[in-house]
Design a protein around this motif. Structure first.
Motif, PDB file in Angstrom:
ATOM      1  N   UNK A 144      18.654  10.196  15.010  1.00  9.38           N
ATOM      2  CA  UNK A 144      19.512   9.243  14.316  1.00  9.38           C
ATOM      3  C   UNK A 144      18.909   8.824  12.968  1.00  9.38           C
ATOM      4  N   UNK A 145      17.573   8.750  12.884  1.00  6.69           N
ATOM      5  CA  UNK A 145      16.923   8.354  11.616  1.00  6.69           C
ATOM      6  C   UNK A 145      17.298   9.331  10.501  1.00  6.69           C
ATOM      7  N   UNK A 146      17.409  10.590  10.823  1.00  5.80           N
ATOM      8  CA  UNK A 146      17.790  11.611   9.832  1.00  5.80           C
ATOM      9  C   UNK A 146      19.204  11.335   9.326  1.00  5.80           C
ATOM     10  N   UNK A 147      20.086  10.974  10.253  1.00  5.95           N
ATOM     11  CA  UNK A 147      21.476  10.700   9.881  1.00  5.95           C
ATOM     12  C   UNK A 147      21.522   9.489   8.946  1.00  5.95           C
ATOM     13  N   UNK A 148      20.778   8.442   9.289  1.00  7.28           N
ATOM     14  CA  UNK A 148      20.753   7.246   8.428  1.00  7.28           C
ATOM     15  C   UNK A 148      20.240   7.586   7.037  1.00  7.28           C
ATOM     16  N   UNK A 149      19.191   8.391   6.984  1.00 11.03           N
ATOM     17  CA  UNK A 149      18.615   8.767   5.685  1.00 11.03           C
ATOM     18  C   UNK A 149      19.642   9.535   4.850  1.00 11.03           C
ATOM     19  N   UNK A 153      21.336   8.447   1.319  1.00 13.82           N
ATOM     20  CA  UNK A 153      21.179   9.298   0.132  1.00 13.82           C
ATOM     21  C   UNK A 153      22.540   9.698  -0.431  1.00 13.82           C
ATOM     22  N   UNK A 154      23.464  10.069   0.447  1.00 14.24           N
ATOM     23  CA  UNK A 154      24.763  10.570  -0.014  1.00 14.24           C
ATOM     24  C   UNK A 154      25.597   9.455  -0.635  1.00 14.24           C
ATOM     25  N   UNK A 155      25.660   8.309   0.062  1.00 14.63           N
ATOM     26  CA  UNK A 155      26.454   7.203  -0.488  1.00 14.63           C
ATOM     27  C   UNK A 155      25.788   6.681  -1.762  1.00 14.63           C
ATOM     28  N   UNK A 156      24.455   6.617  -1.753  1.00 13.28           N
ATOM     29  CA  UNK A 156      23.724   6.139  -2.926  1.00 13.28           C
ATOM     30  C   UNK A 156      23.930   7.038  -4.131  1.00 13.28           C
ATOM     31  N   UNK A 157      24.184   8.314  -3.904  1.00 14.68           N
ATOM     32  CA  UNK A 157      24.357   9.268  -5.006  1.00 14.68           C
ATOM     33  C   UNK A 157      25.815   9.407  -5.424  1.00 14.68           C
ATOM     34  N   UNK A 158      26.705   8.649  -4.803  1.00 10.00           N
ATOM     35  CA  UNK A 158      28.096   8.648  -5.243  1.00 10.00           C
ATOM     36  C   UNK A 158      28.980   9.728  -4.635  1.00 10.00           C
ATOM     37  N   UNK A 159      28.519  10.381  -3.562  1.00 10.40           N
ATOM     38  CA  UNK A 159      29.368  11.381  -2.892  1.00 10.40           C
ATOM     39  C   UNK A 159      30.427  10.703  -2.027  1.00 10.40           C
ATOM     40  N   UNK A 160      31.616  11.292  -1.994  1.00 13.97           N
ATOM     41  CA  UNK A 160      32.571  10.963  -0.936  1.00 13.97           C
ATOM     42  C   UNK A 160      32.020  11.591   0.336  1.00 13.97           C
ATOM     43  N   UNK A 184      26.326  -1.391   2.369  1.00 17.19           N
ATOM     44  CA  UNK A 184      25.240  -1.797   1.464  1.00 17.19           C
ATOM     45  C   UNK A 184      25.324  -1.064   0.124  1.00 17.19           C
ATOM     46  N   UNK A 185      25.983   0.112   0.147  1.00 22.81           N
ATOM     47  CA  UNK A 185      26.056   0.925  -1.082  1.00 22.81           C
ATOM     48  C   UNK A 185      27.384   0.784  -1.805  1.00 22.81           C
ATOM     49  N   UNK A 186      28.439   0.483  -1.043  1.00 25.84           N
ATOM     50  CA  UNK A 186      29.787   0.628  -1.595  1.00 25.84           C
ATOM     51  C   UNK A 186      30.571  -0.671  -1.505  1.00 25.84           C
ATOM     52  N   UNK A 249      35.015  10.836 -14.723  1.00 25.91           N
ATOM     53  CA  UNK A 249      34.865   9.399 -14.787  1.00 25.91           C
ATOM     54  C   UNK A 249      33.552   8.943 -14.209  1.00 25.91           C
ATOM     55  N   UNK A 250      33.595   7.791 -13.524  1.00 29.45           N
ATOM     56  CA  UNK A 250      32.368   7.198 -12.985  1.00 29.45           C
ATOM     57  C   UNK A 250      31.523   8.235 -12.263  1.00 29.45           C
ATOM     58  N   UNK A 251      30.232   8.212 -12.532  1.00 29.99           N
ATOM     59  CA  UNK A 251      29.374   9.226 -11.928  1.00 29.99           C
ATOM     60  C   UNK A 251      28.997   8.856 -10.497  1.00 29.99           C
ATOM     61  N   UNK A 252      28.507   7.662 -10.285  1.00 30.89           N
ATOM     62  CA  UNK A 252      28.053   7.335  -8.945  1.00 30.89           C
ATOM     63  C   UNK A 252      28.223   5.853  -8.673  1.00 30.89           C
TER      64      UNK A 252
END
Ligand code: SAH
Length: 253
Positions: A144-149, A153-160, A184-186, A249-252
């Motif tokens: 599960x820790x891998x999934x959280x990481x 990372x993905x939400x922090x980098x602006x990925x859908x 926390x990111x969005x 448009x917006x990058x991240x």
């Protein structure tokens, strides 16, 4: 004479989403392997043997299909969606890597299918219109820790995000935790799409926000798309809104 193994993607459920190539592979097969629930979607055909299995026995199923192909038979191993997306194609590669040398000489073909995230996205507009990534929330095969990481990372980098395997009886809390983490990111207003059993008779598609998204709205047949900060809704009179992520448009976040 060596046999053939076709690893066939059936698409999400609607027969119109089965590719002509997949149809041919199913018609040519002498033996059909797969999870019982997916095999049920393939109409019976005279002279074809069927070998249903439990959903959790992926390696055993891959080996059984390879062993049958090694006897010279034309075998089709069926999966939902695309066989390469959280499904049997990787299990077959793994079985070949660790199996008898003869399996490396088999004619193995991966037949692509429409994967769930594309079917869900198509129902609501174009949420995957810009950079996105796909994650399985199942911690059966990774911690599960891998999934959280990866969510971080993905939400922090602006990925859908397209979330496969969001919840199951054995994994009841992970999806709620994932929403918490993503908040926390969005922004709370970030569009979230729940697409359940898309392409089947019991299809249900719901558009909500990250603030309102609730794990009880999902089950094992649900694919969830979480927008980025750039994802927006286009309101339409008497029609559901279009959800889309602009290509520029917006990058991240
Ligand atoms: N190989 C499949 C995915 C297998 S993982 C594919 O490419 O689609 C199983 C997960 O896929 C489910 O938990 C769900 O998240 C998603 N899924 C499969 N079929 C679906 C459908 N018809 N509608 C919505 N989600 C689906």
């Amino acid at each position: 004479m060596s046999g053939r193994l076709a690893v066939v993607g059936l698409g999400p459920g609607d027969a119109r989403w089965l590719t002509p190539e997949a149809e041919v592979a199913l018609a040519e097969a002498e033996a059909l392997y797969g999870y019982a629930g997916y095999l049920d979607r393939v109409p019976p055909r005279a002279g074809q043997s069927r070998h249903p299995s439990d959903n959790r026995e992926e390696q055993a199923r891959a080996r059984a299909a390879l062993a049958a192909a090694a006897t010279g038979a034309k075998v089709a191993l069926v999966t939902a969606g695309d066989p390469g997306v959280f499904a049997m194609a990787a299990a077959v590669c793994e079985a070949i890597e660790h199996g008898p040398a003869a399996w490396r000489s088999l004619d193995v073909a991966m037949i692509p299918g429409v994967t769930a995230m594309l079917a869900v996205a198509a129902r609501v507009g174009a949420p995957l219109g810009h950079d996105f990534c796909a994650l399985s929330l199942s911690d059966n095969l990774k911690p599960w820790e891998t999934i959280e990481r990866r969510l971080d990372a993905a939400a922090g980098a602006g990925f859908v995000l397209a979330l496969y395997n969001p919840i199951s009886r054995a994994r009841p809390w992970q999806l709620g935790k994932a929403f918490e983490l993503l908040r926390r990111h969005l922004p709370g207003a970030t569009p979230v799409v729940f697409g359940r059993a898309v392409g089947r008779t019991d299809e249900r598609v719901m558009i909500t926000t990250l603030l309102e998204a609730d794990a009880v709205q999902a089950d094992m047949a649900t694919l969830i798309i979480v927008g980025s900060a750039a994802t927006r809704l286009v309101a339409r009179p008497d029609l559901p809104p279009l959800v889309y992520t602009p290509r520029a448009g917006e990058a991240s976040a």
